[in-house]
Design a protein around this motif. Structure first.
Motif, PDB file in Angstrom:
ATOM      1  N   CYS A  23      41.942  46.288  40.011  1.00 26.67           N
ATOM      2  CA  CYS A  23      42.478  44.936  39.779  1.00 26.67           C
ATOM      3  C   CYS A  23      41.438  43.919  39.331  1.00 26.67           C
ATOM      4  O   CYS A  23      41.790  42.884  38.736  1.00 26.67           O
ATOM      5  N   ARG A  73      41.878  39.790  39.447  1.00 22.78           N
ATOM      6  CA  ARG A  73      43.281  39.361  39.455  1.00 22.78           C
ATOM      7  C   ARG A  73      43.969  39.885  40.724  1.00 22.78           C
ATOM      8  O   ARG A  73      43.592  40.909  41.300  1.00 22.78           O
ATOM      9  N   GLU A  80      42.092  31.670  42.429  1.00 26.14           N
ATOM     10  CA  GLU A  80      43.217  32.513  42.004  1.00 26.14           C
ATOM     11  C   GLU A  80      44.419  32.345  42.935  1.00 26.14           C
ATOM     12  O   GLU A  80      45.559  32.240  42.490  1.00 26.14           O
TER      13      GLU A  80
END
Length: 524
Positions: A326, A329, A501
Motif C-alpha cells: 500500500c 495510501r 492521509e
C-alpha cells in the motif's frame, strides 16, 4: 388408617428415591468427574477461566464428557471432530438453546440468541439471511469504509479512548445496516445504553443465582421479594425494550412518512403482517441484531489491540507487508488478496479472543460414541479450550498470524470443510446456530486491522516511574460475551504523512457524503 399410612410412606419413599437420583450421572451418559448427591458437579464448576478446567477434564475423560449440575446435564465438547459430528452433521438435533431463565426474563423470551429452535426462530433466520448473506455483505463496504475513516480520525484526536472509538465504529456500521442511521459520537446516549445494557444482561445471565434457577426450577416459585435478582432482570427488560422497540417504531414511522433509508427494518416491516410478527418481537429481532453486530466485532478488535501491545513483532511484520503493498495510501478491501499476513491477523484475532460462548441444547434423545445424550441436555463447545490447544495450535498463547499464511479461505468456507482439523477457528460457532454475519464481520475486521496497523503504533502505557504496564490477556469478562476488561494503551500515529492521509480521507468523506447531522446524503 393403615392404608393411608402405607400410601404416605410409599409416596415419601418414592419421592426420596427420585430425590436421591438428582445429581447422579445416569448409566450410559458420557463420563465425567465424580458427583455429589443433589448438586452433582456443581461444587466443581469454575467461576473464572472455565476453559482451563474444562480442558483438564477433557484430558482425563475424553473429548466428550458430562457434568451433572443439579437436575441438569451439561455435555462439554472439547475437540473439533466432536463439534463437527454433533453440531454440524446433526444440526437438526443440536440447534436449540437451554432456557437460561434470568436471561429470558430480561429478554421476555424474544432475544434471538437465546430463542429455542422452532418455527419462529427459523422464520426470523430466513428474514435475516436476506441482509447477511455473502452477496449482501459486499454491498455494506461503503458503510464500513466511512465508519472506519471516522474511527481513525477519532483515534488521532483521543487515542486514550480507543475502546469507545472501536465500539462506536462497530455500532454505527450496524445501526446503518439494521435501522438506516449513523451513530456519530461516542457519547450518544443510545450507544452507551446498548453497551451498558448488554453488559448487565450478561452479568445477570451468568450469576450463580441464575444458574441455580436453571438447575433447580422449583426456586422460580419464590416471590420477587425473596428473589431480588429477578426483579432487577424485569427492570432491565423494561429499559431494553424501550431501546429496541423504540428504534423499531422510529423506522416504522419513517417508512410511513416515506423518509426511511434502505435497511433490514424495511424488509422486516414487509414481513411483519405476512408472518404475524408483533412490534415487540420485531423490536427484539432488530435490536439483538444491533447487539450482535456491535458487541462481537468490538470485542475482537479490542482483543487485537491488546495483542499488538503484547506482541510488537507482529506489528513490525504487518507493516512490512502493508508498506510493500500500500505504501503511503490507506489500505482498502481491494488489497485483501495481496495481504496474507493481515488476513492472518484477522483469523488469529478471532482465535485469540473468541467473543461469544452460548450453549446449545439437544432437541431429542441421541447417541454418540456409545454414550446417551438425552433430550434437553445442555451442549457446550469449549471453544476457547480448543483455540488454546497446543496440539491444534502450536504455541497457542503466542499471537501468531503466520499460522494462517497459507489459508486464503473465508471463515464460512473453512466451517464447511469436511475435515474439521483444517478449520481456521470456531469463533463464529457451528451448526445451524453459526453466525450469519461472519462475511460482514470479516470485512469489518480486515479494514480495521489493516488500517490501524498502517496508521498507528501500539505501545504499553508507562506508570509514573516509567515502568511499562502490560495488559493481562487472561483478565476477561465472564458470561455470554467474552472480552478483555478495560486496559491502557499508548497509541501513536506513525508519522505526519499518515496523520495527513487520515484527516484528508475523513474530511473528504464527511463533506462529500454526509449532511449537517452526520447522516448519509444519499445511501450508497
Amino acid at each position: 388408617m393403615s392404608i393411608l399410612l402405607t400410601i404416605i410412606i410409599t409416596a415419601l419413599a418414592a419421592g426420596l428415591y427420585e430425590l436421591s437420583k438428582v445429581g447422579r450421572r445416569p448409566k450410559g451418559y458420557p463420563p465425567g468427574p465424580p458427583t455429589l448427591p443433589l448438586i452433582g458437579n456443581l461444587h466443581q464448576m469454575p467461576k473464572k477461566r472455565a476453559h482451563v478446567q474444562f480442558s483438564k477434564w477433557a484430558e482425563e475423560y475424553g473429548p466428550i464428557y458430562s457434568l451433572m449440575l443439579g437436575t441438569q446435564c451439561m455435555i462439554i465438547l472439547s475437540s473439533d471432530r466432536v463439534i463437527k459430528d454433533l453440531l454440524d452433521k446433526r444440526g437438526n438435533i443440536y440447534s436449540s438453546r437451554p432456557e437460561m431463565y434470568l436471561g429470558q426474563v430480561v429478554s421476555n423470551y424474544q432475544r434471538l440468541v437465546l430463542m429455542e429452535y422452532g418455527p419462529t426462530w427459523r422464520m426470523i433466520r430466513t428474514i435475516i439471511h436476506a441482509i447477511l448473506n455473502v452477496k449482501a455483505a459486499a454491498s455494506y463496504v461503503p458503510y464500513q469504509d466511512l465508519e472506519n475513516k471516522q474511527m481513525l480520525s477519532d483515534l488521532l484526536k483521543e487515542p486514550d479512548k480507543f475502546i469507545h472509538h472501536i465500539r462506536r465504529y462497530s455500532n454505527s456500521f450496524t445501526t446503518q445496516m439494521v435501522f438506516g442511521f449513523r451513530v456519530t459520537s461516542i457519547d450518544d446516549p443510545k450507544l452507551v445504553q446498548l453497551y451498558e445494557g448488554f453488559e448487565k444482561f450478561c452479568e445477570v445471565s451468568g450469576t450463580t443465582i441464575g444458574a441455580l434457577l436453571d438447575l433447580f426450577p422449583v426456586l422460580r416459585r419464590l416471590p420477587d421479594a425473596l428473589l431480588p435478582i429477578r426483579k432487577y432482570a424485569k427492570r432491565l427488560h423494561k429499559e431494553e425494550r424501550e431501546l429496541y422497540v423504540g428504534h423499531w417504531m422510529d423506522v416504522k414511522r419513517a417508512i410511513k412518512g416515506g423518509s426511511a433509508k434502505p435497511c433490514f427494518c424495511v424488509d422486516l416491516a414487509r414481513a411483519q403482517s405476512k408472518e404475524n410478527i408483533s412490534d415487540d418481537l420485531a423490536g427484539y429481532v432488530s435490536g439483538t441484531l444491533l447487539e450482535a453486530g456491535s458487541d462481537t466485532t468490538a470485542a475482537t478488535l479490542i482483543g487485537f489491540v491488546q495483542a499488538m501491545i503484547l506482541f510488537p513483532e507482529v506489528q513490525e511484520n504487518a507493516r512490512k507487508e502493508l508498506d510493500r503493498v500500500c505504501g503511503d495510501r490507506m489500505p482498502t478491501m481491494e488489497d485483501e488478496p495481496n495481504l496474507p499476513y493481515i488476513r492472518g491477523c484477522v483469523k488469529e484475532s478471532l482465535r485469540w479472543m473468541p467473543p461469544v460462548d452460548v450453549p446449545h441444547a439437544a432437541i431429542k434423545d441421541d447417541e454418540y460414541m456409545g454414550f446417551k445424550i438425552p433430550k434437553g441436555t445442555m451442549i457446550l463447545s469449549n471453544v476457547r479450550g480448543i483455540h488454546f490447544s497446543p496440539t491444534r495450535y502450536p504455541n497457542p498463547h503466542t499471537f501468531s498470524p503466520s499460522r494462517y499464511l497459507s489459508d486464503s479461505r473465508t471463515a464460512a468456507e473453512s466451517a464447511n470443510l469436511s475435515d474439521p482439523s483444517q478449520r481456521d477457528h470456531f469463533a463464529f460457532g457451528a451448526g445451524r446456530r453459526i453466525c450469519q454475519g461472519m462475511h460482514i464481520a470479516e470485512r469489518s475486521l480486515f479494514l480495521s486491522i489493516s488500517r490501524m496497523l498502517w496508521a498507528f503504533t501500539f505501545l504499553p502505557k508507562k506508570d509514573k516511574n516509567g515502568v511499562e504496564v502490560l495488559p493481562d490477556p487472561e483478565d476477561l469478562t465472564e458470561g455470554i460475551l467474552i472480552q478483555p476488561r478495560p486496559f491502557l494503551a499508548d497509541i501513536r500515529v506513525r508519522g505526519k504523512e499518515y496523520e495527513k492521509e487520515i484527516m484528508e480521507a475523513w474530511d473528504g468523506a464527511r463533506r462529500g457524503l454526509l449532511d449537517g447531522k452526520g447522516q448519509w446524503k444519499s445511501v450508497p
